[in-house]
Design a protein around this motif. Structure first.
Motif, PDB file in Angstrom:
ATOM      1  N   LEU A  76       0.840  -1.045   0.004  1.00 53.21           N
ATOM      2  CA  LEU A  76       0.131  -0.006   0.044  1.00 53.21           C
ATOM      3  C   LEU A  76       0.773   1.173  -0.127  1.00 53.21           C
ATOM      4  CD1 LEU A  76      -2.360  -1.222   2.730  1.00 53.21           C
ATOM      5  CD2 LEU A  76      -2.678  -1.443   0.420  1.00 53.21           C
ATOM      6  N   GLY A  78       0.537   5.752   0.175  1.00 55.35           N
ATOM      7  CA  GLY A  78      -0.438   7.028   0.212  1.00 55.35           C
ATOM      8  C   GLY A  78       0.458   7.896  -0.650  1.00 55.35           C
ATOM      9  N   SER A  81       5.944   9.004   1.520  1.00 55.13           N
ATOM     10  CA  SER A  81       7.067   9.871   2.058  1.00 55.13           C
ATOM     11  C   SER A  81       7.466   9.303   3.537  1.00 55.13           C
ATOM     12  CB  SER A  81       6.293  11.311   2.421  1.00 55.13           C
ATOM     13  OG  SER A  81       5.209  11.162   3.428  1.00 55.13           O
ATOM     14  N   THR A 147      -0.473  11.498   3.182  1.00 52.69           N
ATOM     15  CA  THR A 147      -1.917  11.208   3.362  1.00 52.69           C
ATOM     16  C   THR A 147      -2.314  10.731   4.771  1.00 52.69           C
ATOM     17  OG1 THR A 147      -1.764   8.787   2.876  1.00 52.69           O
ATOM     18  CG2 THR A 147      -2.013  10.128   1.041  1.00 52.69           C
ATOM     19  N   GLY A 157       3.999  10.944  14.845  1.00 50.81           N
ATOM     20  CA  GLY A 157       3.621  11.937  15.496  1.00 50.81           C
ATOM     21  C   GLY A 157       4.060  13.389  14.704  1.00 50.81           C
TER      22      GLY A 157
HETATM   23  P1  FAD Z   1       3.208   6.265   2.741  1.00 48.20           P
HETATM   24  O1  FAD Z   1       4.955   6.417   2.901  1.00 48.20           O
HETATM   25  O2  FAD Z   1       2.728   6.117   1.372  1.00 48.20           O
HETATM   26  O3  FAD Z   1       2.880   4.890   3.666  1.00 48.20           O
HETATM   27  C1  FAD Z   1       3.442   4.938   5.069  1.00 48.20           C
HETATM   28  C2  FAD Z   1       3.043   3.360   5.412  1.00 48.20           C
HETATM   29  O4  FAD Z   1       1.870   3.248   5.475  1.00 48.20           O
HETATM   30  C3  FAD Z   1       3.672   2.277   4.504  1.00 48.20           C
HETATM   31  O5  FAD Z   1       4.090   1.129   5.003  1.00 48.20           O
HETATM   32  C4  FAD Z   1       2.262   2.034   3.622  1.00 48.20           C
HETATM   33  O6  FAD Z   1       2.301   0.359   3.020  1.00 48.20           O
HETATM   34  C5  FAD Z   1       1.101   2.241   4.634  1.00 48.20           C
HETATM   35  N1  FAD Z   1      -0.027   2.513   4.177  1.00 48.20           N
HETATM   36  C6  FAD Z   1      -0.353   3.645   3.261  1.00 48.20           C
HETATM   37  N2  FAD Z   1      -1.572   3.825   3.225  1.00 48.20           N
HETATM   38  C7  FAD Z   1      -2.079   2.846   3.864  1.00 48.20           C
HETATM   39  C8  FAD Z   1      -3.507   2.457   3.923  1.00 48.20           C
HETATM   40  N3  FAD Z   1      -4.582   3.213   3.326  1.00 48.20           N
HETATM   41  N4  FAD Z   1      -3.797   1.256   4.787  1.00 48.20           N
HETATM   42  C9  FAD Z   1      -2.726   0.691   5.584  1.00 48.20           C
HETATM   43  N5  FAD Z   1      -1.566   1.026   5.459  1.00 48.20           N
HETATM   44  C10 FAD Z   1      -1.132   2.147   4.710  1.00 48.20           C
HETATM   45  N6  FAD Z   1       6.553  11.117  10.140  1.00 48.20           N
HETATM   46  C11 FAD Z   1       5.963  11.575  11.292  1.00 48.20           C
HETATM   47  O7  FAD Z   1       5.252  10.772  11.901  1.00 48.20           O
HETATM   48  N7  FAD Z   1       6.327  12.731  11.789  1.00 48.20           N
HETATM   49  C12 FAD Z   1       6.820  13.605  11.265  1.00 48.20           C
HETATM   50  O8  FAD Z   1       6.847  14.740  11.421  1.00 48.20           O
HETATM   51  C13 FAD Z   1       7.448  13.252   9.809  1.00 48.20           C
HETATM   52  N8  FAD Z   1       8.349  14.207   9.169  1.00 48.20           N
HETATM   53  C14 FAD Z   1       8.833  13.881   8.127  1.00 48.20           C
HETATM   54  C15 FAD Z   1       9.676  14.777   7.279  1.00 48.20           C
HETATM   55  C16 FAD Z   1      10.171  14.102   6.168  1.00 48.20           C
HETATM   56  C17 FAD Z   1      11.129  15.172   5.510  1.00 48.20           C
HETATM   57  C18 FAD Z   1      10.053  13.067   5.624  1.00 48.20           C
HETATM   58  C19 FAD Z   1      10.795  12.606   4.422  1.00 48.20           C
HETATM   59  C20 FAD Z   1       9.220  11.984   6.435  1.00 48.20           C
HETATM   60  C21 FAD Z   1       8.868  12.446   7.416  1.00 48.20           C
HETATM   61  N9  FAD Z   1       7.851  11.495   8.178  1.00 48.20           N
HETATM   62  C22 FAD Z   1       7.223  12.078   9.522  1.00 48.20           C
HETATM   63  C23 FAD Z   1       7.329  10.333   7.520  1.00 48.20           C
HETATM   64  C24 FAD Z   1       6.147  10.518   6.635  1.00 48.20           C
HETATM   65  O9  FAD Z   1       6.299  11.483   5.918  1.00 48.20           O
HETATM   66  C25 FAD Z   1       4.824  10.520   7.435  1.00 48.20           C
HETATM   67  O10 FAD Z   1       4.770   9.292   8.351  1.00 48.20           O
HETATM   68  C26 FAD Z   1       3.676  10.234   6.446  1.00 48.20           C
HETATM   69  O11 FAD Z   1       2.390  10.748   7.355  1.00 48.20           O
HETATM   70  C27 FAD Z   1       3.570   9.139   5.812  1.00 48.20           C
HETATM   71  O12 FAD Z   1       2.391   9.529   5.042  1.00 48.20           O
HETATM   72  P2  FAD Z   1       2.406   8.832   3.400  1.00 48.20           P
HETATM   73  O13 FAD Z   1       0.878   8.975   2.895  1.00 48.20           O
HETATM   74  O14 FAD Z   1       3.657   9.458   2.630  1.00 48.20           O
HETATM   75  O15 FAD Z   1       2.364   7.274   3.731  1.00 48.20           O
END
Ligand code: FAD
Length: 471
Positions: A76, A78, A81, A147, A157
């Motif tokens: 999966l 989103g 990131s 997402t 968090g």
């Molecule tokens: P993705 O990276 O696409 O997915 C994350 C995980 O969730 C994957 O394992 C995916 O398989 C799973 N997933 C996605 N969608 C679903 C779904 N519908 N059902 C079940 N599982 C699913 N994280 C923090 O917690 N706090 C921060 O402040 C933070 N700062 C960041 C700053 C930078 C510069 C970067 C690069 C990353 C940071 N992150 C942080 C990590 C990340 O950006 C966050 O956790 C973000 O919320 C992930 O969302 P995404 O949509 O990109 O998820």
């Protein structure tokens, strides 16, 4: 990939949302794991066979049926990131991108809740919530693109955690999840039953939509204070965190020279040479009232953005202060100096100064302190801790792991960001996740290869020590 599987997927979502172009496959097979030089080596060759982007729950269900029928792994995604390769397909198959499931289904300002499809971006939800007098309780610094489903599935968090804790502190009220089996089932999980999908890397079930708790909207201002000594900066930050007269959204500390990497903030006059920084998001007008406190710790108020300009980059400033917080701090550091990496460490607030002093005495400039103050375990009254992301000069993996081991030896808990294994992350929920896999992912097709305990010869590691008390 079996041509019949591919044809069936195209039939469901259409050719325009089924991608096999190698460039697209490469992009959608990576997340932000390059933050870790260790993961970079381990994950660079992993590739999906196809990327599929359904836009409705019905399409999603049909895609899952085909994958279950043909035993195709499903990873999966989103916004991709995540930093630990959470969304990287270890065994090929389908990357199921949920970014088109992006409808805000319901906003209830009275109850302060939002019901959203998993692919809604956190930034879009924050804007919509503020229009009805609410706001997100917390969000990652990647809020513009991340997402809600990805945050719940792979995050922790962020901005707001100083008031509302982490993912384990009641953010998710309800999750509608889909199992992956021949006859996929939708189930609504409520309350603590959502635990199997929190920070589970999409290994247990597909989150289809979520009901989350919102906060009342506050007029936030942003401020940067700087200090002669790191101790002064940390003491000030802890005292602001402990002040119950006002709510807070962000309290972060960056040791000099980290602020020298914040180019836009430098241009805006928000960085003073050789000074350790404290970044704050507080109710409008509060920062000025903290100048006396800052002075008593050798600090000054250097930059300020009033609530009128909050989250309006391009007016008051061309950035949001949160663009330099959480892992964005690491991002700016790596942009300027690719030889830097980081770790994730949790300090008890009352042992923070002592822990930082021990690390600085041993490693000096090799480990630079970046601290994010948060509360956790809110149902038991809330504990102030520092969820820190120290910046580390990378030399070898062995040295990196030695530094992490030293942190653990002085009772600083490490959530290793240099492993793609969910059960290598001290925040995982252990048996709860393994039970979730059995219930919702009986064929083992969801994000296979991410749980060491499920691999041949793998051992179940001990569940979360970080948030053991959260329930
Ligand atoms: P993705 O990276 O696409 O997915 C994350 C995980 O969730 C994957 O394992 C995916 O398989 C799973 N997933 C996605 N969608 C679903 C779904 N519908 N059902 C079940 N599982 C699913 N994280 C923090 O917690 N706090 C921060 O402040 C933070 N700062 C960041 C700053 C930078 C510069 C970067 C690069 C990353 C940071 N992150 C942080 C990590 C990340 O950006 C966050 O956790 C973000 O919320 C992930 O969302 P995404 O949509 O990109 O998820």
């Amino acid at each position: 990939m079996n041509p019949a599987t591919l044809a069936a997927l195209e039939q469901i979502v259409g050719k325009t949302q089924t991608f096999t172009d190698p460039k697209v496959l490469e992009t959608f097979s990576k997340d932000q794991y390059a933050f870790s030089p260790v993961l970079l080596e381990l994950l660079r060759d992993k590739r999906a066979d196809v990327v599929v982007a359904p836009s409705t729950r019905e399409e999603l269900l049909e895609v899952v049926k085909v994958c279950a029928r043909d035993a195709v792994p499903v990873t999966l995604r989103g916004a991709g990131s995540g930093n630990y390769g959470q969304a990287v397909p270890m065994q090929g198959g389908v990357v199921l991108s949920l970014h088109r499931l992006n409808r805000i289904l319901e906003l209830d300002p009275q109850a302060r809740t939002a019901k959203v499809e998993a692919g809604v971006r956190m930034g879009a939800l924050e804007r919509a919530a503020r229009e009805v007098g609410c706001e997100l309780r917390m969000y990652p610094s990647t809020w513009a693109t991340a997402t809600v489903g990805g945050f719940v599935g792979g995050g922790f968090g962020g901005v707001g955690s100083i008031e509302y804790g982490t993912l384990w502190d009641g953010l998710v009220l309800e999750a509608t999840v889909l199992s992956v089996e021949a006859d996929p089932k939708l189930r609504v999980l409520e309350g603590w039953d959502v635990l199997p999908v929190l920070h589970a890397y999409g290994t247990t079930a597909i989150i289809v939509d979520l009901k989350i708790a919102l906060a009342p909207m506050t007029a936030w201002e942003e401020a940067v204070f700087s200090f002669e000594s790191l101790e002064g900066a940390i003491t000030f930050a802890l005292e602001v965190a402990g002040n119950s007269d006002f709510v807070k959204r962000e309290i972060g500390v960056s040791e000099w020279p980290i602020p020298q990497y914040f180019k836009p903030l430098i241009q805006a006059g928000g960085v003073r040479e050789n000074r350790h920084q404290v970044m704050l998001e507080l109710p409008d007008g509060v920062s000025k009232s903290l100048e006396g406190l800052a002075q008593s710790h050798g600090g000054t108020l250097d930059w300020h953005n009033s609530a009128a300009n909050y989250h309006k980059s391009g007016t008051g400033s061309s950035f949001n202060l949160s663009d330099f917080s959480w892992n964005h701090t690491t991002l700016w550091a790596q942009k300027s100096d690719p030889g830097l990496t980081y770790t994730q460490a949790r300090f008890e607030a009352d042992k923070l100064l002592e822990g930082v002093a021990a690390i600085k005495a041993k490693y000096g400039a090799e480990v630079l302190m970046h601290l994010e103050l948060i509360r956790e375990n809110l149902s038991a009254g809330g504990t102030l801790v520092s969820a820190s992301l120290p910046i580390i000069r990378f030399s070898t993996p062995e040295r990196l792991f030695e530094i992490q081991a030293f942190l653990e030896s002085i009772s600083v808990q490490v959530a290793d960001p240099h492993t793609f294994y969910l059960d290598g992350d001290s925040r995982w929920s252990g048996e709860v996740v393994l039970e979730g896999v059995k219930t919702f992912n009986p064929l083992g097709l969801l994000n296979p290869g991410k749980i060491r305990a499920l691999e041949a010869g793998g051992e179940a590691s001990v569940a979360s020590s970080w948030f053991a008390g959260a329930k």
